[in-house]
Design a protein around this motif. Structure first.
Motif, PDB file in Angstrom:
ATOM      1  N   ALA A 130       0.870  -1.183   0.000  1.00 17.68           N
ATOM      2  CA  ALA A 130       0.000   0.000   0.000  1.00 17.68           C
ATOM      3  C   ALA A 130       0.902   1.227   0.000  1.00 17.68           C
ATOM      4  N   MET A 131       0.732   2.088  -1.000  1.00 14.76           N
ATOM      5  CA  MET A 131       1.643   3.213  -1.181  1.00 14.76           C
ATOM      6  C   MET A 131       0.889   4.540  -1.168  1.00 14.76           C
ATOM      7  N   PHE A 132       1.613   5.612  -0.895  1.00 19.13           N
ATOM      8  CA  PHE A 132       1.040   6.951  -0.902  1.00 19.13           C
ATOM      9  C   PHE A 132       1.375   7.627  -2.236  1.00 19.13           C
ATOM     10  N   THR A 133       0.391   8.275  -2.804  1.00 18.84           N
ATOM     11  CA  THR A 133       0.553   8.850  -4.141  1.00 18.84           C
ATOM     12  C   THR A 133       1.276  10.188  -4.103  1.00 18.84           C
ATOM     13  N   LYS A 134       1.757  10.595  -5.271  1.00 15.94           N
ATOM     14  CA  LYS A 134       2.420  11.892  -5.429  1.00 15.94           C
ATOM     15  C   LYS A 134       1.863  12.583  -6.673  1.00 15.94           C
ATOM     16  N   PRO A 135       0.619  13.018  -6.614  1.00 14.79           N
ATOM     17  CA  PRO A 135       0.010  13.645  -7.795  1.00 14.79           C
ATOM     18  C   PRO A 135       0.594  15.016  -8.091  1.00 14.79           C
ATOM     19  N   ALA A 136       0.430  15.455  -9.324  1.00 17.01           N
ATOM     20  CA  ALA A 136       0.956  16.760  -9.738  1.00 17.01           C
ATOM     21  C   ALA A 136       0.341  17.884  -8.914  1.00 17.01           C
ATOM     22  N   ILE A 137      -0.967  17.825  -8.713  1.00 13.51           N
ATOM     23  CA  ILE A 137      -1.641  18.759  -7.803  1.00 13.51           C
ATOM     24  C   ILE A 137      -1.963  17.973  -6.546  1.00 13.51           C
ATOM     25  N   ASP A 138      -1.150  18.154  -5.529  1.00 14.60           N
ATOM     26  CA  ASP A 138      -1.191  17.315  -4.329  1.00 14.60           C
ATOM     27  C   ASP A 138      -2.068  17.953  -3.260  1.00 14.60           C
ATOM     28  N   LEU A 139      -3.298  17.493  -3.156  1.00 10.86           N
ATOM     29  CA  LEU A 139      -4.234  18.057  -2.180  1.00 10.86           C
ATOM     30  C   LEU A 139      -3.755  17.846  -0.749  1.00 10.86           C
ATOM     31  N   VAL A 140      -3.122  16.719  -0.504  1.00 10.97           N
ATOM     32  CA  VAL A 140      -2.620  16.447   0.850  1.00 10.97           C
ATOM     33  C   VAL A 140      -1.558  17.455   1.236  1.00 10.97           C
ATOM     34  N   TYR A 141      -0.621  17.688   0.328  1.00 12.87           N
ATOM     35  CA  TYR A 141       0.439  18.659   0.616  1.00 12.87           C
ATOM     36  C   TYR A 141      -0.126  20.073   0.730  1.00 12.87           C
ATOM     37  N   MET A 142      -0.973  20.440  -0.236  1.00 12.97           N
ATOM     38  CA  MET A 142      -1.484  21.816  -0.285  1.00 12.97           C
ATOM     39  C   MET A 142      -2.330  22.155   0.946  1.00 12.97           C
ATOM     40  N   THR A 143      -3.125  21.198   1.398  1.00 13.20           N
ATOM     41  CA  THR A 143      -4.007  21.458   2.538  1.00 13.20           C
ATOM     42  C   THR A 143      -3.384  21.082   3.861  1.00 13.20           C
ATOM     43  N   GLY A 144      -2.277  20.350   3.816  1.00  9.80           N
ATOM     44  CA  GLY A 144      -1.674  19.872   5.049  1.00  9.80           C
ATOM     45  C   GLY A 144      -0.490  20.674   5.538  1.00  9.80           C
ATOM     46  N   ILE A 145      -0.180  21.771   4.849  1.00  6.80           N
ATOM     47  CA  ILE A 145       0.979  22.583   5.233  1.00  6.80           C
ATOM     48  C   ILE A 145       0.829  23.098   6.663  1.00  6.80           C
ATOM     49  N   GLN A 146      -0.421  23.399   7.061  1.00  9.12           N
ATOM     50  CA  GLN A 146      -0.658  23.950   8.392  1.00  9.12           C
ATOM     51  C   GLN A 146      -0.803  22.871   9.466  1.00  9.12           C
ATOM     52  N   GLY A 147      -0.595  21.608   9.087  1.00 12.27           N
ATOM     53  CA  GLY A 147      -0.697  20.537  10.083  1.00 12.27           C
ATOM     54  C   GLY A 147      -1.825  19.583   9.751  1.00 12.27           C
ATOM     55  N   LYS A 148      -2.357  18.919  10.768  1.00 11.05           N
ATOM     56  CA  LYS A 148      -3.394  17.904  10.596  1.00 11.05           C
ATOM     57  C   LYS A 148      -4.606  18.478   9.877  1.00 11.05           C
ATOM     58  N   VAL A 149      -5.098  17.748   8.876  1.00  8.69           N
ATOM     59  CA  VAL A 149      -6.278  18.196   8.147  1.00  8.69           C
ATOM     60  C   VAL A 149      -7.389  17.165   8.318  1.00  8.69           C
ATOM     61  N   GLY A 150      -8.481  17.618   8.898  1.00  2.57           N
ATOM     62  CA  GLY A 150      -9.618  16.766   9.195  1.00  2.57           C
ATOM     63  C   GLY A 150      -9.996  16.937  10.650  1.00  2.57           C
ATOM     64  N   ASN A 151     -11.272  16.899  10.926  1.00  3.62           N
ATOM     65  CA  ASN A 151     -11.753  17.036  12.296  1.00  3.62           C
ATOM     66  C   ASN A 151     -12.816  15.993  12.559  1.00  3.62           C
ATOM     67  N   PHE A 152     -12.982  15.660  13.808  1.00  4.76           N
ATOM     68  CA  PHE A 152     -13.981  14.657  14.169  1.00  4.76           C
ATOM     69  C   PHE A 152     -14.607  15.000  15.516  1.00  4.76           C
ATOM     70  N   ASP A 153     -15.942  14.996  15.534  1.00  2.00           N
ATOM     71  CA  ASP A 153     -16.720  15.123  16.770  1.00  2.00           C
ATOM     72  C   ASP A 153     -16.528  16.463  17.475  1.00  2.00           C
ATOM     73  N   ARG A 154     -16.413  17.552  16.703  1.00  2.00           N
ATOM     74  CA  ARG A 154     -16.361  18.878  17.332  1.00  2.00           C
ATOM     75  C   ARG A 154     -17.737  19.314  17.800  1.00  2.00           C
ATOM     76  N   TYR A 155     -18.777  18.827  17.116  1.00  2.00           N
ATOM     77  CA  TYR A 155     -20.151  19.087  17.539  1.00  2.00           C
ATOM     78  C   TYR A 155     -21.005  17.923  17.048  1.00  2.00           C
ATOM     79  N   ARG A 156     -22.267  17.915  17.479  1.00  2.00           N
ATOM     80  CA  ARG A 156     -23.129  16.772  17.164  1.00  2.00           C
ATOM     81  C   ARG A 156     -24.447  17.220  16.553  1.00  2.00           C
ATOM     82  N   SER A 157     -25.094  16.272  15.902  1.00  2.00           N
ATOM     83  CA  SER A 157     -26.374  16.585  15.269  1.00  2.00           C
ATOM     84  C   SER A 157     -27.432  16.837  16.331  1.00  2.00           C
ATOM     85  N   ARG A 158     -28.378  17.667  16.003  1.00  2.00           N
ATOM     86  CA  ARG A 158     -29.414  18.087  16.940  1.00  2.00           C
ATOM     87  C   ARG A 158     -30.312  16.924  17.365  1.00  2.00           C
TER      88      ARG A 158
END
Length: 476
Positions: free
Chosen positions: A331-359
């Motif tokens: 299982a390998m990690f890709t290196k695309p020409a437009i790298d969304l992981v790199y572009m969005t991950g420069i500031q650190g961890k990208v993604g959040n979980f359970d900051r709030y809940r459904s009503r």
């Protein structure tokens, strides 16, 4: 008399990104065949690609805004449509709060560069927490596992199927889909190539599928028991001390805890529940471990179940402890020409979980979205925070979300609804206004998402084939 011309583009109707060679004359498609020079698909196409011609020529496709009235649907101008939508958004949010407006993004959004670039800013401008998409219907376990293990929701390891010697498939049918969260056009031929070079493809599924037919071996598993199967494989690997020292050892945390967990899941204990003989489980574990290269891949069947998150985590664990993560043939990690992981991950961890809940059901958010399973009840349940307005972009949740009948009842109760869609369908028919966009052959296209998930690092820009009509608008 004008001659036929050739246009090359990427099909945007599924994840496979097949290269197309389109013969056309003036504004009419003559034929669509696979582009043999495309480095990713190499001439392979599936029947879906032919639908690009059907979609472009379909007389039922909407090209101008329509409004639902007492006398039926009526065409209106873009100015009138935008003005009314703007008025309704402001009116409802001022009266009930920002969260009274909900949004849903369907699957076609990720296949369209305009939606990908401009959809996010539009949703952000609404300042609502009531955001939904098709993501929560089938793939969140992948993102949760990647976020928790690797630090980014899109850092999804991709099976290197063109160089592996042993492919273990759980809950997936790539011979039909050509991969999902794994862009691999022509997957059936890739399975045959593994076998031709002496490798094996083992398919674990409650159903005998198109993939089962061409695999080296198919094993039936009881539905929803994939986590037990994976835990048992790890039990065998650790119990016999055959796990390798991985090149990732310095980056691992919690390995000893996993060893303790899997002690309770010996094949002899779990075989009856799993539905696979204990000796067969042991054989798969050893074959996977001792194969020169091996990779485990799981998709829909292991995601859309009670233990989906655990399954995707365990698949990564299996690939890691057998020294098949971040390795050729594993299982390998890709290196695309437009790298969304790199572009969005420069500031650190990208993604959040359970900051709030459904009503209503108290379900956790994930990266600013709530599970679509609660959407209908958020509309139907009265009280503070109730959804009063709904904006649906390229989606048909009446058919694709859980409990379509309830969704229909919910959409009927809305104060106002907008659909951004090219068709009057099971969902958009409840809208007050439908805003149609251009479609595949009328737009510039670059796959921002699926190059991120592809088995080869390629890049391809598709130019516009047919210019849009004067009154049409692109989604962006």
């Amino acid at each position: 008399m004008l001659d036929n011309k050739i246009h090359y583009r990427t099909c945007n109707l599924c994840e496979a990104m097949c290269g197309l060679e389109i013969t056309y004359k003036e504004k009419k498609v003559i034929s669509i065949v696979g582009d043999k020079k495309d480095p990713l698909s190499k001439g392979f196409i599936c029947p879906k690609s032919l639908a690009l011609k059907d979609l472009y020529e379909d007389p039922d496709r909407l090209k101008t805004p329509i409004k639902r009235t007492e006398n039926g649907w009526q065409e209106i101008s873009w100015t009138e449509a935008f003005d009314e939508v703007e008025i309704q958004i402001k009116k409802i949010q001022e009266k009930y709060g920002n969260n009274a407006v909900a949004t849903y993004q369907g699957n076609p959004n990720v296949h369209n560069v305009g939606s990908m670039l401009y959809g996010g800013p539009f949703l952000k401008s609404l300042k609502t927490k009531q955001k939904y998409s098709a993501t929560s219907a089938d793939q969140l376990p992948h993102h949760i596992a990647s976020l928790k293990m690797f630090g980014h929701q899109m850092l999804i390891p991709i099976p290197d199927i063109e160089r592996t010697d042993y492919l273990l498939i759980l809950g997936a049918n790539p011979a039909a889909s050509n991969g999902s969260l794994l862009t691999a056009p022509g997957f059936p031929q890739k399975i045959k190539s593994i076998q031709k070079r002496g490798g094996k493809v083992i398919n674990i599924d409650p159903r005998f599928t198109e993939t089962s037919k061409i695999s080296s071996q198919h094993l039936y598993i009881n539905p929803g028991k994939d986590a037990l199967f994976l835990l048992s494989l790890l039990h065998v690997i650790f119990d016999q001390g055959i796990e390798e020292k991985t090149h990732l050892s310095n980056y691992l945390k919690g390995l000893e805890e996993i060893k303790e967990i899997v002690k309770e899941y010996s094949p002899k204990k779990t075989a009856l529940l799993i539905g696979i003989d204990s000796l067969e489980i042991q054989k798969i574990a050893k074959d996977f471990m001792y194969s020169k290269t091996a990779v485990c891949y799981g998709r829909m069947g292991v995601s859309t179940q009670e233990y989906g998150g655990i399954c995707q985590w365990l698949i990564n664990v299996l690939n890691i402890v057998t020294n098949n993560m971040d390795k050729v043939g594993g299982a390998m990690f890709t290196k695309p020409a437009i790298d969304l992981v790199y572009m969005t991950g420069i500031q650190g961890k990208v993604g959040n979980f359970d900051r709030y809940r459904s009503r209503v059901h108290n379900l956790p958010e994930y990266s600013g979205e709530l599970p679509v399973a609660t959407l209908a009840d958020e509309i139907l349940t009265e009280g503070e925070g109730q959804i009063k307005m709904f904006i649906c972009t390229a989606g048909n949740p009446v058919l694709s979300a859980p409990n379509g009948k309830k969704m229909e009842k919910a959409l009927e109760k809305l104060d106002f609804m907008v659909s951004i869609d090219i068709y009057l369908n099971e969902t958009s028919k409840y809208a007050n206004i439908i805003l149609p966009t251009t479609n595949g052959l009328e737009t510039l296209h670059y796959d921002l998402v699926f190059h991120q998930l592809a088995i080869r690092n390629t890049a391809k820009l598709s130019e516009v084939l047919f210019e849009k009509d004067e009154n049409q608008k692109h989604d962006w």
